[in-house]
Design an enzyme around this catalytic site. Structure first.
Site, PDB file in Angstrom:
ATOM      1  N   LYS A  68     -12.780  -1.507   5.763  1.00 46.86           N
ATOM      2  CA  LYS A  68     -11.937  -2.464   6.476  1.00 46.86           C
ATOM      3  C   LYS A  68     -12.443  -2.662   7.900  1.00 46.86           C
ATOM      4  CE  LYS A  68      -9.435  -2.603   2.811  1.00 46.86           C
ATOM      5  NZ  LYS A  68      -8.260  -1.817   2.522  1.00 46.86           N
ATOM      6  N   TRP A 100       0.829  -1.208   0.000  1.00 46.78           N
ATOM      7  CA  TRP A 100       0.000   0.000   0.000  1.00 46.78           C
ATOM      8  C   TRP A 100       0.864   1.258   0.000  1.00 46.78           C
ATOM      9  CZ3 TRP A 100      -4.257  -0.580  -2.236  1.00 46.78           C
ATOM     10  CH2 TRP A 100      -5.016  -1.740  -2.064  1.00 46.78           C
ATOM     11  N   ASP A 137      -2.046   6.714   5.984  1.00 48.50           N
ATOM     12  CA  ASP A 137      -3.104   5.855   5.470  1.00 48.50           C
ATOM     13  C   ASP A 137      -3.368   4.814   6.556  1.00 48.50           C
ATOM     14  OD1 ASP A 137      -4.699   3.961   4.283  1.00 48.50           O
ATOM     15  OD2 ASP A 137      -3.376   3.595   2.561  1.00 48.50           O
TER      16      ASP A 137
HETATM   17  C1  LIG Z   1      -7.680  -1.414   1.253  1.00 50.72           C
HETATM   18  C2  LIG Z   1      -6.596  -0.442   1.369  1.00 50.72           C
HETATM   19  C3  LIG Z   1      -6.412   0.573   0.420  1.00 50.72           C
HETATM   20  C4  LIG Z   1      -7.264   0.694  -0.817  1.00 50.72           C
HETATM   21  O1  LIG Z   1      -8.576   1.012  -0.536  1.00 50.72           O
HETATM   22  P1  LIG Z   1      -9.585   1.314  -1.716  1.00 50.72           P
HETATM   23  O2  LIG Z   1     -10.867   1.579  -1.007  1.00 50.72           O
HETATM   24  O3  LIG Z   1      -9.643   0.088  -2.578  1.00 50.72           O
HETATM   25  O4  LIG Z   1      -9.094   2.487  -2.466  1.00 50.72           O
HETATM   26  C5  LIG Z   1      -5.393   1.476   0.620  1.00 50.72           C
HETATM   27  N1  LIG Z   1      -4.600   1.415   1.691  1.00 50.72           N
HETATM   28  C6  LIG Z   1      -4.744   0.457   2.631  1.00 50.72           C
HETATM   29  C7  LIG Z   1      -3.824   0.428   3.806  1.00 50.72           C
HETATM   30  C8  LIG Z   1      -5.747  -0.493   2.505  1.00 50.72           C
HETATM   31  O5  LIG Z   1      -5.904  -1.448   3.430  1.00 50.72           O
END
Ligand SMILES: *Cc1c(COP(=O)(O)O)cnc(C)c1O
Length: 359
Positions: A195, A101, A171
Site C-alpha cells: 500500500k 478489513w 492492522d
Molecule cells: C490491503 C489490506 C489488507 C489485505 O492485504 P493482503 O496483502 O491482500 O493480505 C488488509 N488490511 C488492510 C487495512 C488493507 O488495506
C-alpha cells in the site's frame, strides 16, 4: 501526459525508487548480480536487509524492546497469525469493527478464539470510529484488535486508543509510514508493504518482545514470530526483492525529512481533496469529518452511470485506478506518500470540470 496512479494497492511508488531499482536491476553495487539472484544468506543481501531494518527503526523511532519482522502472507495472513502468536492460554479477543478489513480480521480470528465486538460503527454503515469511551472491553482478552485505517471505507483513527495493560494490535496496512506513530503504545503493528511501503510480497510485523512467548503450538514456523525473530526473519527464504524495494522506500522517506515531513504533505494533499468535496453537493463522501482517512478517499456522484463516466474521463486524462472497491462502487482516490500534490490538484481540477458538465 503525466500519469497519476490512485490505486489503493498495489500502489504508486516514488519515481526515484523505481529509477534506482531500474539502475541497479542487472548489477547491484558492483556485485555482478541482481538483488533477485542473491542468496539471502550472502553478505550482499544481509547488508540490504539490515539497512532496511535500521532505516525503518529510525523512521518510526521503534524502541529496542520491539522486534521488526519481514515476513510473507500479507495482512490477510496476519489475521490468522496474530491470534496464533498472541492467544497463549486466553480465549477471547476484543475487536473494534470499523469496516471491511476489520470484518475480515474478525472472521479469521473466529477460527481460533472467541471474539468480542467491543465496539462497532456498523449502525452508521462504518462511517466513523467509535469513541473510546463506548468500547466494551473484556477483562480477560488476549489483545484488542483495530484496523487503524479502513482502506475501503476511508475511515482512519486520528488517535491511539488507550486499552490499559492489554496489548493493542493494529492492522496499519494502508496508512503505515504516512505519519509518525508512537510504537510504544502498541503490542503489535502489522502492514502489507504494497500500500505505502513497497511492493506486494512483504509483510512487516513490529512486535513487543515480551509478547513472543504466547504462540499456540500449531503456529507454522514460517509465521512463528519468536522463531522468526531468533532467525532475523530468515528461518525460511524471505521475500528478498520486496525487502530491497521497501528498503529503497525507507531511504526515500528519510531523504524527504522523515515521517513528520511526510505527514505535513499528506495533510495538505488530503485537505485539498476534502475541501473541494465539502464545497459541493455533487460528490458525496459519507465519512464523519474527524475520522476521514488521509490515505483513501472514497466518493461518488448521485448515480452509477455518472460514476462510470467519471472514471472513463479520468483515465483519458491520465488519472488512473480511481474505481472504488468492488464491494462499494463509486470512486476512491488513494493519496499514498508517493502521490505528489500535483496529482491531487489535477484530480480536483478534473472533478470540478466534470461537475460543471454534469452537475
Ligand atoms: C490491503 C489490506 C489488507 C489485505 O492485504 P493482503 O496483502 O491482500 O493480505 C488488509 N488490511 C488492510 C487495512 C488493507 O488495506
Amino acid at each position: 501526459m503525466t500519469i497519476y496512479n490512485f490505486s489503493a494497492g498495489p500502489a504508486v511508488l516514488p519515481k526515484e525508487v523505481l529509477q534506482r531499482a531500474a539502475a541497479e536491476m542487472l548489477d547491484w553495487h558492483g556485485s555482478g548480480m541482481s538483488v533477485m539472484e542473491m542468496s539471502h544468506r550472502g553478505p550482499e543481501f544481509i547488508s540490504i536487509a539490515q539497512k532496511a531494518e535500521a532505516d525503518l527503526r529510525q523512521l518510526l523511532a521503534i524502541p529496542d524492546d520491539y522486534e521488526v519482522l519481514f515476513l510473507q502472507g500479507g495482512a490477510t495472513g496476519e489475521n490468522a497469525f496474530v491470534p496464533m502468536n498472541l492467544l497463549g492460554d486466553r480465549q477471547v479477543i476484543d475487536f473494534v469493527n470499523t469496516g471491511e478489513w476489520s470484518k475480515k480480521s474478525i472472521q479469521e480470528a473466529k477460527k481460533y478464539a472467541r471474539v468480542n465486538i467491543a465496539a462497532s460503527s456498523e449502525d452508521r454503515n462504518f462511517t466513523y470510529v467509535p469513541a473510546r469511551e463506548t468500547w466494551k472491553l473484556s477483562p480477560d482478552a488476549a489483545y484488542v484488535h483495530i484496523c487503524s485505517n479502513e482502506t475501503i471505507g476511508g475511515v482512519e483513527y486520528h488517535f491511539t486508543p488507550d486499552v490499559g495493560d492489554v496489548p493493542l494490535v493494529a492492522d496499519m496496512s494502508s496508512h503505515f509510514l504516512s505519519r509518525p506513530v508512537d510504537v510504544s503504545r502498541y503490542g503489535v503493528i502489522y502492514a502489507g508493504a504494497q500500500k505505502n511501503a513497497g511492493c506486494a510480497g512483504l509483510t512487516i510485523v513490529i512486535v513487543r518482545k515480551d509478547l513472543l512467548d504466547r504462540a499456540l503450538p500449531i503456529t507454522p514456523s514460517a509465521f512463528h514470530w519468536k522463531q522468526q525473530a531468533q532467525a532475523d526473519s530468515m528461518l525460511n527464504t524471505p521475500p528478498t526483492y520486496a525487502i530491497y524495494i521497501a528498503g529503497l522506500v525507507f531511504e526515500w522517506l528519510l531523504a524527504q525529512g522523515g515521517l513528520a515531513q511526510i505527514e505535513k504533505r499528506n495533510i495538505a494533499k488530503a485537505k485539498l481533496l476534502y475541501d473541494y468535496l465539502d464545497s459541493t453537493a455533487f460528490y458525496i463522501n459519507p465519512v464523519r469529518r474527524e475520522d476521514r482517512s488521509r490515505m483513501n478517499v472514497p466518493f461518488r456522484t448521485r448515480d452509477e452511470r455518472l460514476d462510470a463516466e467519471f472514471i472513463k474521463g479520468a483515465e483519458a486524462r491520465g488519472l488512473l485506478q480511481l474505481k472504488g472497491h468492488r464491494s462499494v462502487g463509486g470512486m476512491r482516490a488513494s493519496l499514498y506518500n508517493a502521490m505528489p500534490i500535483e496529482g491531487v490538484q489535477t484530480l480536483v481540477d478534473y472533478m470540478r470540470e466534470f461537475e460543471r458538465r454534469f452537475g
